[in-house]
Motif scaffolding. Structure first.
Motif, PDB file in Angstrom:
ATOM      1  N   UNK A 282      40.743 -55.574  57.588  1.00 52.67           N
ATOM      2  CA  UNK A 282      40.002 -54.326  57.432  1.00 52.67           C
ATOM      3  C   UNK A 282      39.717 -54.100  55.942  1.00 52.67           C
ATOM      4  N   UNK A 283      38.432 -53.881  55.634  1.00 52.27           N
ATOM      5  CA  UNK A 283      38.009 -53.694  54.249  1.00 52.27           C
ATOM      6  C   UNK A 283      37.304 -52.349  54.089  1.00 52.27           C
ATOM      7  N   UNK A 284      37.466 -51.763  52.907  1.00 52.98           N
ATOM      8  CA  UNK A 284      36.589 -50.681  52.494  1.00 52.98           C
ATOM      9  C   UNK A 284      35.401 -51.332  51.799  1.00 52.98           C
ATOM     10  N   UNK A 285      34.193 -51.001  52.240  1.00 55.82           N
ATOM     11  CA  UNK A 285      32.980 -51.644  51.716  1.00 55.82           C
ATOM     12  C   UNK A 285      32.040 -50.601  51.132  1.00 55.82           C
ATOM     13  N   UNK A 286      31.438 -50.943  49.999  1.00 54.99           N
ATOM     14  CA  UNK A 286      30.455 -50.066  49.374  1.00 54.99           C
ATOM     15  C   UNK A 286      29.375 -50.935  48.740  1.00 54.99           C
ATOM     16  N   UNK A 287      28.176 -50.384  48.641  1.00 57.25           N
ATOM     17  CA  UNK A 287      27.063 -51.128  48.079  1.00 57.25           C
ATOM     18  C   UNK A 287      27.307 -51.355  46.596  1.00 57.25           C
ATOM     19  N   UNK A 288      27.218 -52.606  46.186  1.00 58.12           N
ATOM     20  CA  UNK A 288      27.525 -52.943  44.796  1.00 58.12           C
ATOM     21  C   UNK A 288      26.627 -52.189  43.815  1.00 58.12           C
ATOM     22  N   UNK A 289      25.388 -51.951  44.201  1.00 62.35           N
ATOM     23  CA  UNK A 289      24.470 -51.233  43.313  1.00 62.35           C
ATOM     24  C   UNK A 289      24.893 -49.782  43.099  1.00 62.35           C
ATOM     25  N   UNK A 290      25.805 -49.287  43.948  1.00 57.82           N
ATOM     26  CA  UNK A 290      26.283 -47.900  43.820  1.00 57.82           C
ATOM     27  C   UNK A 290      27.708 -47.841  43.278  1.00 57.82           C
ATOM     28  N   UNK A 291      28.125 -48.917  42.616  1.00 53.15           N
ATOM     29  CA  UNK A 291      29.518 -49.026  42.182  1.00 53.15           C
ATOM     30  C   UNK A 291      29.901 -47.986  41.131  1.00 53.15           C
ATOM     31  N   UNK A 292      28.917 -47.406  40.453  1.00 48.84           N
ATOM     32  CA  UNK A 292      29.238 -46.440  39.404  1.00 48.84           C
ATOM     33  C   UNK A 292      29.321 -45.005  39.931  1.00 48.84           C
ATOM     34  N   UNK A 293      29.078 -44.813  41.224  1.00 42.57           N
ATOM     35  CA  UNK A 293      29.142 -43.462  41.772  1.00 42.57           C
ATOM     36  C   UNK A 293      30.595 -43.006  41.848  1.00 42.57           C
ATOM     37  N   UNK A 294      30.859 -41.873  41.226  1.00 40.19           N
ATOM     38  CA  UNK A 294      32.226 -41.402  41.092  1.00 40.19           C
ATOM     39  C   UNK A 294      32.884 -41.135  42.448  1.00 40.19           C
ATOM     40  N   UNK A 295      32.143 -40.536  43.380  1.00 39.94           N
ATOM     41  CA  UNK A 295      32.725 -40.206  44.676  1.00 39.94           C
ATOM     42  C   UNK A 295      33.174 -41.433  45.439  1.00 39.94           C
ATOM     43  N   UNK A 296      32.349 -42.488  45.464  1.00 34.66           N
ATOM     44  CA  UNK A 296      32.699 -43.718  46.176  1.00 34.66           C
ATOM     45  C   UNK A 296      33.941 -44.352  45.569  1.00 34.66           C
ATOM     46  N   UNK A 297      34.026 -44.411  44.246  1.00 33.23           N
ATOM     47  CA  UNK A 297      35.173 -45.034  43.606  1.00 33.23           C
ATOM     48  C   UNK A 297      36.444 -44.201  43.783  1.00 33.23           C
ATOM     49  N   UNK A 298      36.310 -42.883  43.791  1.00 35.06           N
ATOM     50  CA  UNK A 298      37.476 -42.022  44.043  1.00 35.06           C
ATOM     51  C   UNK A 298      37.994 -42.253  45.454  1.00 35.06           C
ATOM     52  N   UNK A 299      37.085 -42.296  46.425  1.00 33.37           N
ATOM     53  CA  UNK A 299      37.497 -42.544  47.814  1.00 33.37           C
ATOM     54  C   UNK A 299      38.101 -43.926  47.954  1.00 33.37           C
ATOM     55  N   UNK A 300      37.520 -44.934  47.303  1.00 29.75           N
ATOM     56  CA  UNK A 300      38.056 -46.301  47.366  1.00 29.75           C
ATOM     57  C   UNK A 300      39.491 -46.355  46.845  1.00 29.75           C
TER      58      UNK A 300
END
Length: 315
Positions: A282-300
């Protein structure tokens, strides 16, 4: 710099996301004819048809879907950057997650996420199968496949299955196996595969996509075949098999996250026998082009920390 008609881009995004010109007009508070005009202007500029029209409903063409994936991400990045400069800290995220993982592991932990990171407004998109990785579906995902090069992945859990039953059913098993003459101990003698076959086995079809595939894999891990005539009761999903085990109907194969935090996990007994690794990760996945978005990185970071703290994943 050659840019398309910028006013048309939010209109295109809304129509593509909602599959409807009328719904887009309501969301954007403009007329439906204005939506059609903006889409036509964008199609003329690009020289490509973006939608197929069928009555009130529209669907993206292949070119439109490709354009939407790129434009959706770009508009979200513009929105996030503007919110940061304006001092708006709230991050609205859609997380696509398997129903069983959400119900048994994620949802009980959401109060901690809200307490630690109140700026994150998380919407869960339930998925019974592995989701298609696309901004049209969600902003980020919990998935078992790493088949899109446009996405980055962080491991949360490597699945293993082990047999469980209810407390009452375990006492019944101990009586029938002749183990009730002494007080129950933590170092209980292992239950052999042959002994397990004497009780109803509750099987989850969706794990290996074939009847009794989970129990066949469990027996195979012990170097044995499942005995002919074994009583097997079939369920489509693990949640159903686990509920049947709770109500004393037999032995189910489950995994770590299903029994990780729920108080009712005390209703179950993990039988003293071996486990089997399914191969699913099981992986957490996010679009690499959105890697700088603070919300995604906080959730990750929060998900990975919780997986480590709860024992799903090593350090």
């Amino acid at each position: 710099m050659r840019l398309p008609p910028l006013k048309a881009l939010p209109v295109f995004e809304a129509a593509a996301r909602l599959n409807s010109f009328s719904a887009a007009s309501e969301e954007l508070a403009i007329t439906q004819s204005a939506v059609s005009h903006q889409i036509k202007q964008l199609e003329t500029y690009l020289g490509e048809r973006l939608f197929w029209r069928s009555g009130r409903r529209v669907t993206l063409t292949d070119e439109g879907r490709q354009y939407f994936d790129a434009i959706g991400s770009a508009l979200l990045q513009i929105e996030r950057a503007s919110e940061q400069l304006l001092g708006h800290e709230e991050s609205r995220l859609r997380l696509s997650v398997f129903s069983s993982f959400a119900v048994r592991w994620l949802v009980p932990r959401l109060p901690d996420l809200q307490r630690l990171h109140p700026q994150i407004d998380l919407a869960l998109e339930m998925s019974s199968e592995n989701p298609v990785l696309s901004d049209r579906v969600a902003d980020c995902f919990i998935t078992i496949h790493r088949d899109s090069r446009a996405y980055s992945y962080d491991l949360l859990y490597e699945e293993r299955l082990f047999p469980v039953c209810s407390q009452d059913y375990w006492q019944r098993m101990r009586r029938e196996l002749g183990r009730d003459v002494e007080p129950e101990r933590r170092d209980e003698q292992p239950v052999s595969p042959g002994e397990m076959a004497g009780f109803p086995l509750l099987s989850t079809h969706s794990i290996f996509d074939r009847p009794a595939g989970d129990w066949e894999a469990w027996y195979s891990a012990a170097g044995e075949l499942m005995p002919t005539g074994t009583r097997v009761q079939h369920f489509s999903h693990m949640l159903l098999a686990l509920e049947a085990a709770r109500f004393h109907q037999g032995i189910a194969l489950t995994n770590d996250y299903m029994l990780s935090t729920r108080k009712d996990s005390e209703d179950f007994v993990r039988l003293p026998t071996h486990s089997v690794v399914t191969g699913d990760k099981f992986y957490f996945a996010w679009k690499t082009s959105r890697r700088r978005e603070r919300g995604i990185q906080t959730l990750r970071r929060w998900l990975v920390d919780e997986a480590i703290r709860g024992g799903l994943r090593g350090e």
